[in-house]
Scaffold this active site. Structure first.
Site, PDB file in Angstrom:
ATOM      1  N   LYS A   1       0.856  -1.198   0.000  1.00 34.53           N
ATOM      2  CA  LYS A   1       0.000   0.000   0.000  1.00 34.53           C
ATOM      3  C   LYS A   1       0.885   1.239   0.000  1.00 34.53           C
ATOM      4  CE  LYS A   1      -3.283   2.596   2.900  1.00 34.53           C
ATOM      5  NZ  LYS A   1      -4.219   2.564   4.038  1.00 34.53           N
TER       6      LYS A   1
ATOM      7  N   ARG B   1      -7.798  -0.314   0.869  1.00 36.13           N
ATOM      8  CA  ARG B   1      -8.343  -1.548   0.293  1.00 36.13           C
ATOM      9  C   ARG B   1      -8.790  -1.331  -1.149  1.00 36.13           C
ATOM     10  NH1 ARG B   1     -12.747  -1.950   5.012  1.00 36.13           N
ATOM     11  NH2 ARG B   1     -11.009  -0.911   6.069  1.00 36.13           N
TER      12      ARG B   1
ATOM     13  N   ASP C   1       1.531   6.227   5.622  1.00 36.10           N
ATOM     14  CA  ASP C   1       0.555   5.328   5.015  1.00 36.10           C
ATOM     15  C   ASP C   1       1.098   4.626   3.758  1.00 36.10           C
ATOM     16  OD1 ASP C   1      -1.867   4.141   5.560  1.00 36.10           O
ATOM     17  OD2 ASP C   1      -3.045   5.567   4.368  1.00 36.10           O
TER      18      ASP C   1
ATOM     19  N   GLU D   1      -9.501   3.850   1.896  1.00 37.33           N
ATOM     20  CA  GLU D   1      -8.947   3.955   0.543  1.00 37.33           C
ATOM     21  C   GLU D   1      -7.902   2.897   0.237  1.00 37.33           C
ATOM     22  OE1 GLU D   1      -7.685   5.462   3.067  1.00 37.33           O
ATOM     23  OE2 GLU D   1      -5.563   5.020   2.765  1.00 37.33           O
TER      24      GLU D   1
ATOM     25  N   ASP E   1     -12.217   7.142   3.631  1.00 38.46           N
ATOM     26  CA  ASP E   1     -10.999   6.868   4.398  1.00 38.46           C
ATOM     27  C   ASP E   1     -10.603   5.389   4.337  1.00 38.46           C
ATOM     28  OD1 ASP E   1      -8.832   7.457   5.947  1.00 38.46           O
ATOM     29  OD2 ASP E   1      -9.953   7.780   7.804  1.00 38.46           O
TER      30      ASP E   1
ATOM     31  N   LYS F   1     -10.108  12.805   8.113  1.00 37.08           N
ATOM     32  CA  LYS F   1      -9.642  12.342   9.424  1.00 37.08           C
ATOM     33  C   LYS F   1      -9.585  13.506  10.414  1.00 37.08           C
ATOM     34  CE  LYS F   1      -6.517   8.598   7.982  1.00 37.08           C
ATOM     35  NZ  LYS F   1      -7.223   7.488   8.648  1.00 37.08           N
TER      36      LYS F   1
ATOM     37  N   ASP G   1      -2.547  10.127   3.698  1.00 35.14           N
ATOM     38  CA  ASP G   1      -3.953   9.752   3.842  1.00 35.14           C
ATOM     39  C   ASP G   1      -4.658  10.805   4.687  1.00 35.14           C
ATOM     40  OD1 ASP G   1      -6.403   8.581   4.088  1.00 35.14           O
ATOM     41  OD2 ASP G   1      -5.719   6.852   5.275  1.00 35.14           O
TER      42      ASP G   1
HETATM   43  N1  BES Z   1      -4.363   4.334   6.774  1.00 38.58           N
HETATM   44  C1  BES Z   1      -5.537   4.088   7.516  1.00 38.58           C
HETATM   45  C2  BES Z   1      -5.355   3.030   8.581  1.00 38.58           C
HETATM   46  C3  BES Z   1      -4.514   3.379   9.757  1.00 38.58           C
HETATM   47  C4  BES Z   1      -4.911   4.341  10.657  1.00 38.58           C
HETATM   48  C5  BES Z   1      -3.353   2.675   9.978  1.00 38.58           C
HETATM   49  C6  BES Z   1      -4.128   4.610  11.752  1.00 38.58           C
HETATM   50  C7  BES Z   1      -2.584   2.946  11.083  1.00 38.58           C
HETATM   51  C8  BES Z   1      -2.970   3.928  11.956  1.00 38.58           C
HETATM   52  C9  BES Z   1      -6.652   3.594   6.607  1.00 38.58           C
HETATM   53  O1  BES Z   1      -6.653   4.118   5.323  1.00 38.58           O
HETATM   54  C10 BES Z   1      -7.921   3.992   7.257  1.00 38.58           C
HETATM   55  O2  BES Z   1      -8.172   5.154   7.370  1.00 38.58           O
HETATM   56  N2  BES Z   1      -8.711   3.001   7.683  1.00 38.58           N
HETATM   57  C11 BES Z   1      -9.941   3.242   8.345  1.00 38.58           C
HETATM   58  C12 BES Z   1     -10.998   2.353   7.733  1.00 38.58           C
HETATM   59  C13 BES Z   1     -12.390   2.684   8.133  1.00 38.58           C
HETATM   60  C14 BES Z   1     -12.806   4.010   7.543  1.00 38.58           C
HETATM   61  C15 BES Z   1     -13.295   1.581   7.649  1.00 38.58           C
HETATM   62  C16 BES Z   1      -9.747   2.937   9.806  1.00 38.58           C
HETATM   63  O3  BES Z   1      -9.021   1.987  10.143  1.00 38.58           O
HETATM   64  O4  BES Z   1     -10.298   3.652  10.636  1.00 38.58           O
HETATM   65 ZN    ZN Z   2      -4.835   4.722   4.609  1.00 40.15          ZN
HETATM   66 MN    MN Z   3      -7.662   5.971   5.208  1.00 34.77          MN
END
Ligand code: BES
Ligand code: ZN
Ligand code: MN
Length: 465
Positions: free
Chosen positions: A226, A312, A249, A310, A308, A238, A231
């Protein structure tokens, strides 16, 4: 070449005697009364990481006693910061693994992210290579970890999709790999609609980096990482505290490149491919909106429950392309969910795979390397959390539960059941500094995965280095 290890024997080097606590009493009994007094006065009991300097009659350092926990690769990383500038050697028989850890720990104990302010005036001590260490393996491991950390630590302003491409190209060039990049609108022509959709709102166009190396006829290993360079969360923005660290990210992409570096440097007999969707998840008038429906490379439609989620989305297209070639092994690494960190904390990457044998190999390598991972289930019943009323699936469920598992199940939709696949949800960051592991970007599962790959694909003859 590592800066703080030397192959030259220095006459004036100070000996370091590693002492395990369980053997300390016995060792102490064999020392002179004067030395026993000195050691006692200094309160040295071979506590792991502790150091005691034995002076000569003239008050020069004669020997350093070092409390060793030989089950901890990072134990050695405490030494450089505790010793004065100068040359040191290890006096004592270390097995190959411990010698390798000593060298790795020493060099990483001197790691600093120096891009913006140089070395901060520290003169680190230099260690003579421990005899039993596999030098090329230590060098490639330290180089890979340094690469991963430097990439993650670099601010997003200086590491966008283009700069990430340049990093991959630099690695490919040094090792005889080839690189192809699909940029911007071309992603639509070549059918990578989800990568394009996620990345199109940035002034820095989205890319798919495609690195190939090795003999086309050899068994195929494909790594997917990834590469979200920043992000922001997209329109479902966020919070400031959650956004702050999001330069990291692209940690999965960095780790895929670090692993690729080790494989290419060792000349493993395999055909390597690295696929990195490199994008910014940004906000602009053309950004993806909540409840937009995206097409994907595989043909599945995805409703955007949350912009957010994104990672996946971009991985879906990259995994579909990777899977299409039927690689012998497909691994992806991604800073995919906050839920993985909530479950396992920053040090333990979550491992997902349906392949029991592969899971066992990875766990065994992780234990042997002291480079831990923890398996979580691809729990099929939770697939319903990805059901959408208008599309084949949604990228984000409304449920607060099992976020890391649900994300892994989303990815699984884009990999055929016949493909041997493992997914790593990594954190990529040390929030608390420890010796050898300063606050900042971190490579996890790298040493374990290298071992799995070297064992599965069979190490090459000799060491091209
Ligand atoms: N990059 C983030 C995941 C992340 C956040 C990794 C904090 C490490 C620390 C990812 O893109 C994300 O925002 N995921 C969301 C998904 C949700 C919106 C379904 C998450 O984990 O909150
Ligand atoms: Zn992310
Ligand atoms: Mn995200």
């Amino acid at each position: 070449m590592l800066e703080h290890l030397t192959g030259q024997d220095d006459e004036a080097s100070v000996a370091i005697t590693p002492l395990r606590r369980d053997r300390f009493k016995e060792w102490l009994a064999g020392q002179s009364q004067a030395q026993r007094n000195w050691i006692e006065t200094n309160g040295f009991t071979a506590e792991p990481g502790s150091v005691c300097l034995l002076p000569t009659a003239k008050g020069k350092p004669e020997r350093i006693l070092f409390g060793l926990d030989d089950s901890d690769p990072w134990c050695w990383a405490q030494l450089p910061a505790k010793l004065a500038k100068g040359f040191y050697r290890i006096d004592g028989d270390l097995d190959g693994r411990t010698a390798g850890w000593a060298a790795m720990g020493w060099e990483l104990g001197c790691y600093q992210f120096t891009r913006y302010r140089g070395r901060n005036g520290r003169d680190w001590p230099v260690l003579s290579w421990p005899v039993a260490a596999d030098r090329p393996q230590v060098v490639r491991t330290v180089d890979a970890i340094t690469l991963v950390r430097d990439l993650i630590n670099t601010p997003a302003a200086d590491l966008g999709p283009e700069e990430l491409t340049a990093a991959a190209a630099g690695i490919a060039e040094r090792k005889g790999g080839r690189i192809r990049t699909i940029v911007g609108e071309a992603l639509l022509q070549e059918n990578y609609p989800a990568i394009h959709a996620v990345g199109r709102a940035s002034t820095r166009p989205p890319r798919l980096i495609d690195l190939r190396w090795g003999d086309e006829a050899a068994p195929k290993l494909t790594l997917v990482g990834k590469g979200v360079c920043f992000d922001s969360g997209g329109l479902d923005l966020k919070s400031s505290s959650n956004m702050k660290l999001m330069k990291k990210d692209m940690g999965g992409a960095a780790m895929a490149l670090g692993l690729a570096w080790m494989i290419m440097d060792a000349g493993l007999p395999l055909r390597l491919r690295v696929l990195i969707p490199a994008v910014d998840n940004a906000v602009a008038g053309n950004a993806v909106r909540p409840l937009d429906v995206l097409r994907t490379r595989k043909g599945l439609s995805v409703e955007v429950g949350n912009t957010d989620a994104e990672g996946r989305l971009v991985l879906a297209d990259a995994l579909a392309e990777a899977d299409h070639e039927k690689p012998a092994l497909l691994l992806d690494l991604a800073t995919l969910t906050g839920a993985a960190r909530t479950a396992l904390g920053p040090d333990l990457p979550a491992l997902f795979t349906a392949d029991e044998a592969l899971a066992a190999e990875i766990s065994a390598a992780a234990a042997a390397e002291s480079d831990p991972v923890w398996r979580l289930p691809l729990w099929k019943p939770y697939r319903r959390l990805l059901d959408s009323k208008v599309a084949d699936l949604t990228n984000a469920s409304d449920s607060p539960h099992a976020g890391a598992i649900v994300a892994a199940l989303f990815l699984q939709e884009f990999v055929s059941p016949a493909t041997r696949w493992a997914h790593f949800d990594v954190f990529g960051w040390n929030p608390t500094p420890r010796p050898g592991r300063p606050e900042g970007g971190e490579a996890t599962a790298l040493r374990a995965l290298y071992q799995v790959i070297a064992q599965r694909f069979g190490a090459a003859e000799g060491n091209p280095g």
